[in-house]
Write a protein that holds these residues in place. Sequence first.
Motif, short mmCIF file in Angstrom:
data_model
loop_
_atom_site.label_atom_id
_atom_site.label_comp_id
_atom_site.label_asym_id
_atom_site.label_seq_id
_atom_site.Cartn_x
_atom_site.Cartn_y
_atom_site.Cartn_z
N ARG A 162 0.83 -1.21 0.00
CA ARG A 162 0.00 0.00 0.00
C ARG A 162 0.87 1.27 0.00
N ASP A 163 0.55 2.16 -0.93
CA ASP A 163 1.20 3.48 -1.03
C ASP A 163 2.73 3.40 -1.07
N SER A 164 3.24 2.36 -1.70
CA SER A 164 4.71 2.22 -1.77
C SER A 164 5.31 3.07 -2.89
N VAL A 165 4.50 3.67 -3.73
CA VAL A 165 4.99 4.48 -4.85
C VAL A 165 4.49 5.91 -4.69
N GLN A 166 5.36 6.87 -4.98
CA GLN A 166 4.93 8.27 -4.94
C GLN A 166 5.19 8.98 -6.26
N ASP A 167 4.24 9.81 -6.66
CA ASP A 167 4.44 10.72 -7.80
C ASP A 167 4.84 10.00 -9.08
N LYS A 168 4.24 8.85 -9.32
CA LYS A 168 4.51 8.14 -10.57
C LYS A 168 3.18 7.87 -11.26
N GLY A 180 -7.20 -5.09 -17.09
CA GLY A 180 -7.28 -3.66 -16.78
C GLY A 180 -8.08 -3.40 -15.51
N SER A 181 -9.15 -4.14 -15.32
CA SER A 181 -10.04 -3.88 -14.18
C SER A 181 -9.39 -4.18 -12.84
N ILE A 182 -8.50 -5.17 -12.81
CA ILE A 182 -7.79 -5.42 -11.55
C ILE A 182 -6.51 -4.61 -11.48
N LEU A 183 -5.89 -4.32 -12.64
CA LEU A 183 -4.66 -3.51 -12.63
C LEU A 183 -4.95 -2.09 -12.14
N ILE A 184 -6.07 -1.52 -12.54
CA ILE A 184 -6.43 -0.18 -12.03
C ILE A 184 -6.45 -0.21 -10.50
N GLN A 185 -7.09 -1.23 -9.94
CA GLN A 185 -7.22 -1.31 -8.48
C GLN A 185 -5.88 -1.53 -7.78
N LEU A 186 -5.09 -2.47 -8.31
CA LEU A 186 -3.79 -2.76 -7.69
C LEU A 186 -2.85 -1.56 -7.80
N ALA A 187 -2.90 -0.88 -8.96
CA ALA A 187 -2.03 0.28 -9.17
C ALA A 187 -2.40 1.41 -8.22
N LYS A 188 -3.70 1.63 -8.02
CA LYS A 188 -4.13 2.65 -7.06
C LYS A 188 -3.71 2.26 -5.65
N TYR A 189 -3.84 0.98 -5.33
CA TYR A 189 -3.47 0.49 -4.00
C TYR A 189 -2.01 0.81 -3.67
N ILE A 190 -1.12 0.67 -4.65
CA ILE A 190 0.31 0.92 -4.36
C ILE A 190 0.68 2.39 -4.51
N GLY A 191 -0.26 3.22 -4.96
CA GLY A 191 0.00 4.66 -4.94
C GLY A 191 0.25 5.32 -6.28
N LEU A 192 0.09 4.57 -7.37
CA LEU A 192 0.28 5.17 -8.70
C LEU A 192 -0.88 6.09 -9.06
N THR A 309 -6.02 -12.08 0.30
CA THR A 309 -6.03 -11.23 1.49
C THR A 309 -6.58 -9.84 1.15
N LEU A 310 -6.11 -9.28 0.06
CA LEU A 310 -6.55 -7.93 -0.32
C LEU A 310 -8.03 -7.91 -0.69
N LEU A 311 -8.52 -9.00 -1.28
CA LEU A 311 -9.95 -9.10 -1.58
C LEU A 311 -10.76 -9.20 -0.28
N ASP A 312 -10.29 -10.03 0.65
CA ASP A 312 -11.01 -10.19 1.91
C ASP A 312 -11.01 -8.91 2.73
N GLU A 313 -9.93 -8.13 2.63
CA GLU A 313 -9.84 -6.88 3.37
C GLU A 313 -10.61 -5.74 2.70
N GLY A 314 -11.14 -6.03 1.50
CA GLY A 314 -11.88 -4.98 0.80
C GLY A 314 -10.99 -4.00 0.05
N GLU A 315 -9.67 -4.26 0.02
CA GLU A 315 -8.77 -3.37 -0.72
C GLU A 315 -8.97 -3.53 -2.22
N LEU A 316 -9.33 -4.73 -2.64
CA LEU A 316 -9.64 -5.01 -4.04
C LEU A 316 -11.06 -5.55 -4.09
N LYS A 317 -11.72 -5.35 -5.24
CA LYS A 317 -13.02 -6.01 -5.38
C LYS A 317 -13.04 -6.87 -6.64
N SER A 318 -13.91 -7.87 -6.61
CA SER A 318 -14.01 -8.78 -7.76
C SER A 318 -14.38 -8.00 -9.01
#
Lengths: 357, 357
Positions: A162-168, A180-192, A309-318
């Motif tokens: 989470r938020d491991s990337v800044q200003d990219k 694309g639908s899961i990449l958008i979510q994962l990319a937002k999760y890490i801070g892109l 884990t990320l799906l169960d935590e609600g960080e990602l959705k199906s």
Amino acid sequence: MSILTPFKNLMQRFQPKMMAVGINHNAELSEKDAFISRQIPKPKPAEGELLVKISASSVNPIDIKTRVNYHLDGIFKVLGLDAVGEVEALGKNVDDFVVGDQVFYTGTQPQIGTNAQYQVIKAALVAHAPRELSASQAAAMPLTSITAYDILHQAFGLTVERDSVQDKTLLIINGAGGVGSILIQLAKYIGLTVIATAGNKESRAWEEGLGADHVLDYHEDLAGQLSKLGYPKVDYIANLQDTDAYWDLMVNTIKPFGRIAGIVTNTKPVDIGALKEIGAQFTWVFILARGNFNHNLQEQGDILTKIATLLDEGELKSTATKFYQGLSVESLKQATKIVEGHHTLGKVVIDYQEDEQ
Amino acid sequence: MSILTPFKNLMQRFQPKMMAVGINHNAELSEKDAFISRQIPKPKPAEGELLVKISASSVNPIDIKTRVNYHLDGIFKVLGLDAVGEVEALGKNVDDFVVGDQVFYTGTQPQIGTNAQYQVIKAALVAHAPRELSASQAAAMPLTSITAYDILHQAFGLTVERDSVQDKTLLIINGAGGVGSILIQLAKYIGLTVIATAGNKESRAWEEGLGADHVLDYHEDLAGQLSKLGYPKVDYIANLQDTDAYWDLMVNTIKPFGRIAGIVTNTKPVDIGALKEIGAQFTWVFILARGNFNHNLQEQGDILTKIATLLDEGELKSTATKFYQGLSVESLKQATKIVEGHHTLGKVVIDYQEDEQ
């Protein structure tokens, strides 16, 4: 004829069978026998393998590519890569699972895929399924999640925390499909900062709902739209659509030392030289190579454990958007037709447990 | 004319000057004025920079490419990327060096290169020179060592530590040149089995002397020679010669999940698609992009510090094979002529301290 043949024949009559839906030639979807169903032997797990009773699967574009290019006329082949199901038996030396576990996986291209009641699968490729999601919701995720993870981690060298990337900034060419639908979510999760392309209003709304910061219209000049947004150059590009058509745009849009990932094979040679002077790289992401070449399989199990884990935590959705009930020629044909239409939002799923919903 | 102009002119007359050898058009080497010498202002270090009194440099193929493609007719340009020298002055905020330090470096393509008595250089690019080597021996190393290091570490993902790799094979296409000569040594140091190509007996002997396990004749069928050796496929390929000419060989010779590095820009589009299905990748290595785009400069200083240690410990040896004395039009022309002949073993060095040898 061996002296044992009568016994073998007898044994085969009592060998457990299972139902599977597959193909036996490279049919057009409109053909009546594009898919056929068969009773075939129920497989047994070998060392390091699980026998999984499959409860849901999803259709991926590669299933269509495999059908269209199939050349073993008359030989039954079962498509399907993604699966959610219950562990029914274990081969030797399987430590991470017990009978009854709910699991999900993707990752090999065997003759008998996941459009069957059962499959044997190497345990290293498998993870415990997310607890908070239905089988159908989870079945949408394995292949596309691992692909999105590999794009971020292997091709871009980023850490999926989470938020491991800044200003990219990441440009996703085709943000509305399965990957694309899961990449958008994962990319937002890490801070892109995520800029995704879409072809219509429905896709735009879908991508914004998944968290995309900006959505561009791919029917119009993308470079102009990027400049207007204030991002004439980006740090990362994921091309999920067409490597040839977007090559020049990618080369002209990537920053020095930027990274480009592609998942669609080019049809013509490309000029990779333009990337060299700016220290940029193009990297393929093709996750099935792991399974096909028996390479680092555990990596896929580990990625899926993290995704669960990320799906169960609600960080990602199906990303499942369409559901068909029951494993049958008809349901597979309908689901495939949607994916073949090329304008699917997210994923199309087939739930094998007809009675439950 | 400003009121200050007379004072500026006066100041310029007393501004310290230095001698430099350069070009002012894209000359053939045979032309009389291919190189010219000039007195030009001695530069001053800005913040984060060192002023280095250069004692030796070496000629790299990129110097030739730069000269041949030079289009600023009549504007004096000084070539040269590698340097060994003594720190004569420091800009602000330089912590790692003091006046009098012996240093070596490479890494930018400024208008005034290292074929001059002095240069200012960003301290991040610089390392202390190896203590056990002469300036000439050390001057052979910076650009090629960083390139070899980037091939192993960035392109192949390997750790540059002694014997850190087991049972992996590297094919070096052209092992006898500047980069090949240090890459053979570094690759052996980390534990790779090294197969290098050579075009004649002299190159073969040179490569074997540097530690290559096998040397192939690049005039003959390389795939056949690899098969005969028992290595029909290899884990890594470093193409230091010609990306176009060897593309098909590389694609057919790399193992699944193998890595290919290239340092020579392709002249035609290439079919990258063949790598995708086997999970293999092609990666450019072009170290000057760091300096040119001011990206991760400290990485180069750090790599050179490690290279200096390995040279001092005798783990690596200098690849210098030819030495010219004194910074002059004549010495630069002679040294360049050797490199332009394309059959140089190792590196060609120019020692600026004429009196010492």
